[in-house]
Design a protein around this motif. Structure first.
Motif, mmCIF file in Angstrom:
data_model
loop_
_atom_site.group_PDB
_atom_site.id
_atom_site.type_symbol
_atom_site.label_atom_id
_atom_site.label_comp_id
_atom_site.label_asym_id
_atom_site.label_seq_id
_atom_site.Cartn_x
_atom_site.Cartn_y
_atom_site.Cartn_z
ATOM 1 N N GLU A 139 49.044 34.422 50.827
ATOM 2 C CA GLU A 139 48.753 35.353 49.099
ATOM 3 C C GLU A 139 48.306 34.590 48.354
ATOM 4 O O GLU A 139 47.723 35.374 48.121
ATOM 5 N N ARG A 140 47.541 33.606 48.526
ATOM 6 C CA ARG A 140 46.797 33.236 47.689
ATOM 7 C C ARG A 140 45.507 33.181 48.092
ATOM 8 O O ARG A 140 44.383 33.887 47.458
ATOM 9 N N GLU A 141 45.005 33.648 49.739
ATOM 10 C CA GLU A 141 43.278 34.235 49.925
ATOM 11 C C GLU A 141 43.823 35.627 49.534
ATOM 12 O O GLU A 141 42.862 36.426 48.776
ATOM 13 N N ILE A 183 37.733 32.968 38.943
ATOM 14 C CA ILE A 183 38.959 33.151 39.517
ATOM 15 C C ILE A 183 39.982 32.055 39.313
ATOM 16 O O ILE A 183 41.089 32.579 39.373
ATOM 17 N N ALA A 184 39.284 30.827 39.230
ATOM 18 C CA ALA A 184 39.946 29.385 38.948
ATOM 19 C C ALA A 184 41.007 29.302 37.759
ATOM 20 O O ALA A 184 42.250 29.165 37.159
ATOM 21 N N GLU A 185 40.654 30.441 36.621
ATOM 22 C CA GLU A 185 41.055 30.564 35.564
ATOM 23 C C GLU A 185 42.103 31.719 35.284
ATOM 24 O O GLU A 185 43.177 31.022 34.587
ATOM 25 N N ASN A 186 41.860 32.868 35.853
ATOM 26 C CA ASN A 186 42.753 33.565 36.245
ATOM 27 C C ASN A 186 44.134 33.179 37.154
ATOM 28 O O ASN A 186 45.543 33.488 36.649
ATOM 29 N N LEU A 187 43.758 32.464 38.771
ATOM 30 C CA LEU A 187 45.243 31.996 39.778
ATOM 31 C C LEU A 187 45.840 30.592 38.396
ATOM 32 O O LEU A 187 46.213 30.016 39.435
ATOM 33 N N PHE A 188 44.657 30.053 38.104
ATOM 34 C CA PHE A 188 45.311 28.551 37.379
ATOM 35 C C PHE A 188 44.739 27.795 38.354
ATOM 36 O O PHE A 188 45.942 26.975 39.051
ATOM 37 N N ILE A 189 43.966 27.414 39.336
ATOM 38 C CA ILE A 189 43.702 27.167 40.377
ATOM 39 C C ILE A 189 42.437 26.353 39.978
ATOM 40 O O ILE A 189 41.401 26.964 38.971
ATOM 41 N N LYS A 239 36.620 24.513 42.484
ATOM 42 C CA LYS A 239 36.745 24.180 44.066
ATOM 43 C C LYS A 239 37.936 24.503 45.497
ATOM 44 O O LYS A 239 37.372 24.794 46.169
ATOM 45 N N THR A 240 38.634 24.816 44.917
ATOM 46 C CA THR A 240 39.973 25.667 45.555
ATOM 47 C C THR A 240 39.443 27.075 45.515
ATOM 48 O O THR A 240 40.136 27.509 47.115
ATOM 49 N N HIS A 295 38.716 28.903 48.979
ATOM 50 C CA HIS A 295 39.418 29.932 50.393
ATOM 51 C C HIS A 295 38.568 31.152 49.904
ATOM 52 O O HIS A 295 39.058 31.952 51.134
ATOM 53 N N ARG A 296 37.318 31.370 49.208
ATOM 54 C CA ARG A 296 36.728 32.226 49.608
ATOM 55 C C ARG A 296 35.957 31.707 51.069
ATOM 56 O O ARG A 296 34.990 32.797 51.638
ATOM 57 N N SER A 297 35.948 30.267 51.569
ATOM 58 C CA SER A 297 35.086 30.120 52.946
ATOM 59 C C SER A 297 36.138 30.100 53.398
ATOM 60 O O SER A 297 35.062 31.027 54.893
#
Length: 224
Positions: free
Chosen positions: A159-161, A177-183, A186-187, A191-193
């Motif tokens: 789901e996160r991916e 993306i980090a700000e939008n998903l609150f992660i 680095k996370t 996920h991108r990799s």
């Protein structure tokens, strides 16, 4: 000063490639930096040029290498090139088969110049161009028996991916993306990799096509 979009052309029909070069060259937003009627010359150019073109228009039905073989060489050599396939072989089966090559757009040779110019602009600015006809072809391919040929049909993302992939399709930066998903950033990168590893692609284009093919993202005018 606005940068011209550098375009390379490959088609073994010499008259067609010359006519296409003239048509594109007459547009002040574009500059034809290379044209070839021999696929081997085109590959050699890509391997040796100091600056890759922004967009390449490539035919499929060619000799001594087919367009698919050219795309395969581009992928194997990890050449970062946005490719528009311009071909008379315009059907859902061929489109589905080419998905694995992470092409940026697929257009028939009867495309009018207005849509061709739009495709070049959209591929340059947004990596992918899909018109309504393209989306119908994808839907036809996905709903047909040939969907078993989809190299990604058995791939499952978390789901996160899926959330990260959707953000990538919307052209959000890693930080956004980090700000939008609150992660953390680095996370996001992790996920991108993992997404690219699962899909087996080497660039954003492959991720976008995967998302569209599997119904995770719909390309509309608002996304352009």
């Amino acid at each position: 000063m606005k940068k011209n979009i550098n375009v390379a052309l490959l088609d073994d029909d010499c008259l067609f490639v010359e006519g296409l070069a003239s048509l594109i060259g007459n547009n002040p937003n574009f500059k034809v930096v290379f044209k070839a009627s021999n696929p081997i010359d085109f590959i050699e150019y890509l391997k040796t040029t100091q600056e890759l073109p922004d967009v390449a228009l490539v035919d499929l039905n060619m000799k001594p290498l087919t367009g698919l073989e050219v795309l395969d060489i581009i992928n194997q050599n990890e050449i970062d090139l946005r490719v528009i396939v311009l071909s008379s072989l315009f059907n859902s089966s061929m489109y589905g088969y080419m998905i694995r090559y992470s092409i940026s757009a697929f257009l028939p040779k009867y495309t009018d110049k207005k849509e061709l110019f739009e495709a070049i602009e959209q591929v340059y600015h947004h990596k992918v161009f899909m018109n309504e006809e393209n989306q119908l072809l994808i839907k036809e391919y996905y709903n047909s028996k040939s969907k078993s040929q989809n190299p990604w049909s058995n791939i499952s993302l978390s789901e996160r991916e899926n959330e990260v992939l959707t953000c990538i399709c919307k052209e959000m930066s890693t930080r956004e993306i980090a700000e939008n998903l609150f992660i953390t950033v680095k996370t996001v990168e992790s996920h991108r990799s993992k997404i690219m590893e699962k899909i087996g692609c080497k660039n954003v284009i492959g991720m976008v096509v995967f998302a569209i093919l599997n119904g995770l993202f719909v390309l509309t005018n608002n996304n352009k």
